[in-house]
Design an enzyme around this catalytic site. Structure first.
Site, PDB file in Angstrom:
ATOM      1  N   LYS A  28       0.835  -1.212   0.000  1.00 48.38           N
ATOM      2  CA  LYS A  28       0.000   0.000   0.000  1.00 48.38           C
ATOM      3  C   LYS A  28       0.865   1.256   0.000  1.00 48.38           C
ATOM      4  CE  LYS A  28      -4.458  -1.343   0.885  1.00 48.38           C
ATOM      5  NZ  LYS A  28      -5.714  -0.699   0.420  1.00 48.38           N
ATOM      6  N   ARG A  29       2.126   1.137  -0.356  1.00 50.29           N
ATOM      7  CA  ARG A  29       3.085   2.246  -0.251  1.00 50.29           C
ATOM      8  C   ARG A  29       3.082   2.827   1.166  1.00 50.29           C
ATOM      9  NH1 ARG A  29       3.522   6.389  -5.147  1.00 50.29           N
ATOM     10  NH2 ARG A  29       1.491   7.069  -4.419  1.00 50.29           N
ATOM     11  N   ALA A  65       2.567   6.898   1.635  1.00 49.88           N
ATOM     12  CA  ALA A  65       1.733   7.609   0.669  1.00 49.88           C
ATOM     13  C   ALA A  65       0.576   8.326   1.349  1.00 49.88           C
ATOM     14  CB  ALA A  65       1.216   6.635  -0.381  1.00 49.88           C
ATOM     15  N   LEU A  67      -2.696   9.017   4.124  1.00 48.03           N
ATOM     16  CA  LEU A  67      -3.911   8.375   4.619  1.00 48.03           C
ATOM     17  C   LEU A  67      -4.353   7.271   3.668  1.00 48.03           C
ATOM     18  CD1 LEU A  67      -6.527   8.315   6.421  1.00 48.03           C
ATOM     19  CD2 LEU A  67      -7.432  10.077   4.894  1.00 48.03           C
ATOM     20  N   LEU A  69      -6.835   5.838   1.794  1.00 50.20           N
ATOM     21  CA  LEU A  69      -8.124   6.361   1.345  1.00 50.20           C
ATOM     22  C   LEU A  69      -9.214   5.296   1.347  1.00 50.20           C
ATOM     23  CD1 LEU A  69      -6.998   8.694  -1.589  1.00 50.20           C
ATOM     24  CD2 LEU A  69      -7.564   9.310   0.777  1.00 50.20           C
ATOM     25  N   GLY A 112      -0.525  12.587   4.540  1.00 45.79           N
ATOM     26  CA  GLY A 112      -0.338  12.190   5.935  1.00 45.79           C
ATOM     27  C   GLY A 112       1.033  11.625   6.216  1.00 45.79           C
ATOM     28  N   GLU A 115       3.022  14.614   6.936  1.00 48.42           N
ATOM     29  CA  GLU A 115       2.642  15.107   8.266  1.00 48.42           C
ATOM     30  C   GLU A 115       3.322  14.277   9.358  1.00 48.42           C
ATOM     31  OE1 GLU A 115      -1.642  16.930   8.308  1.00 48.42           O
ATOM     32  OE2 GLU A 115      -1.730  15.040   7.209  1.00 48.42           O
ATOM     33  N   GLU A 135      -4.083  16.756  -0.917  1.00 48.57           N
ATOM     34  CA  GLU A 135      -5.405  16.926  -0.324  1.00 48.57           C
ATOM     35  C   GLU A 135      -6.220  18.003  -1.037  1.00 48.57           C
ATOM     36  OE1 GLU A 135      -2.835  15.257   3.002  1.00 48.57           O
ATOM     37  OE2 GLU A 135      -2.605  16.691   1.357  1.00 48.57           O
ATOM     38  N   GLY A 143      -5.103  16.853   7.845  1.00 51.41           N
ATOM     39  CA  GLY A 143      -5.748  16.589   9.122  1.00 51.41           C
ATOM     40  C   GLY A 143      -4.849  15.955  10.155  1.00 51.41           C
TER      41      GLY A 143
END
Length: 258
Positions: A28-29, A65, A67, A69, A112, A115, A135, A143
Site C-alpha cells: 500500500k506504499r 503515501a 492516509l 483512502l 499524511g 505530516e 489533499e 488533518g
C-alpha cells in the site's frame, strides 16, 4: 512495549539502546490506516525500556503515501473531527515524547506521510524521496497536524503552493525547502548512526531539546529566556554534565572540529 502489542503494519527491531520502527505495508506504499496510527501512538507513548532514540523507517521503496483512502468511509462531520484529532494525538506522542526520533524518508512522502515525517525531530532523506500534499486537489484538507508543523519548516506560502497546485517536490527541492536535514544515499544507515550518537547524549539534554526547546521557541522572549535559564541550570547541575565537562577539561574528550 513489545512486538506483541504492535499491529502487523509496524515492525520493531532493537539495536541496543536504539529502536528501529518500520512502517510495514509496502503493498500500500505504507499508507497509514487507523491501526498503524494507533500503533504509533501506543509505541511512542511507552517506548521499550532502555531505548534512548528511535529510527522511524519503512519496509519497501516508500516512506508513506499518506492516509489510506480505502478507510475513508461516509464519516459525518463529527466523526471526521474525531479522526483528525486521533492523528493529532498520535503524532504529538512522537513529537513531544520521551525519545528523539530520526525519520528515514524515501520514495513517496505524501499527505499524511509528510505530516508524520514533520513530527520527527530529524529527517534523513534519500535521493528517491518526493513530497506532495494532494489533499487540495482531492477536495480535502490536511488533518494530521500538517497545517501547524509544515509552515514552521517550509513557510505557509510554500505549503499553500503545494496544496493549491499539487506541486511535487523532489528530494533536492524538499531538502532546499527545509523538509529534510540530511540528503544521503543510504538513509537507514545514516539515520541509525545519528540515533546512536543521540542515544549517547545526556538524558537531561535530550529531554531539554524535546520538551523545553519547542516551548521556548513558541514563547514570548521574556518567558523564553527564563525557561532557557531554568533548563540550562538543571542540565548543567546534573552529575553527568559535571563528569562530561571535567573530561573535556582533563583533555579526555575530543574538541569540536570539522
Amino acid at each position: 512495549m513489545t512486538t506483541a502489542f504492535l499491529p502487523p503494519s509496524l515492525r520493531l527491531e532493537l539495536h541496543d539502546d536504539v529502536a528501529v520502527l518500520r512502517l510495514a505495508r509496502p503493498e500500500k506504499r505504507n499508507a497509514l490506516d487507523d491501526a498503524s496510527v494507533l500503533g504509533l501512538e501506543a509505541f511512542f507513548g511507552a517506548p521499550p525500556r532502555g531505548v534512548k532514540a528511535v529510527v522511524l523507517d519503512c519496509v519497501g521503496k516508500h516512506f508513506s503515501a499518506g492516509l489510506d483512502l480505502s478507510e475513508l468511509t461516509e464519516r459525518d462531520t463529527f466523526e471526521g473531527l474525531e479522526h483528525s484529532m486521533m492523528w493529532h494525538r498520535a503524532f504529538e506522542r512522537l513529537e513531544r515524547g520521551r525519545v528523539p526520533v530520526v525519520a528515514v524518508l524515501r520514495g513517496a512522502v505524501i499527505g499524511g506521510g509528510l505530516e508524520l515525517a514533520a513530527a520527527a525531530h530529524i529527517r534523513v532523506a534519500e535521493q528517491s524521496a518526493f513530497y506532495a500534499l494532494p489533499e487540495g486537489r482531492r477536495g480535502l484538507f490536511v488533518g494530521g497536524g500538517g497545517s501547524v508543523r509544515l509552515p514552521r519548516l517550509i513557510g505557509a506560502h510554500r505549503m499553500a503552493d503545494m496544496m493549491l497546485t499539487g506541486r511535487v517536490l523532489d528530494a533536492a527541492e524538499g531538502h532546499a525547502a527545509g523538509l529534510s536535514h540530511y540528503l544521503v544515499d543510504d538513509g537507514s544507515a545514516h539515520a541509525l548512526d545519528l540515533a546512536r550518537k543521540i542515544a549517547g547524549n545526556s538524558p537531561v539534554t535530550n529531554f531539554a531539546v524535546l520538551q523545553a526547546l519547542p516551548r521556548i521557541a513558541e514563547a514570548n522572549p521574556a518567558e523564553g529566556y527564563l525557561l532557557e535559564a531554568l533548563m540550562a541550570a538543571v542540565a548543567g547541575g546534573s552529575a553527568e554534565a559535571k563528569d562530561r565537562m571535567q573530561a573535556f577539561l582533563d583533555k579526555r574528550a575530543g574538541k569540536v572540529g570539522r
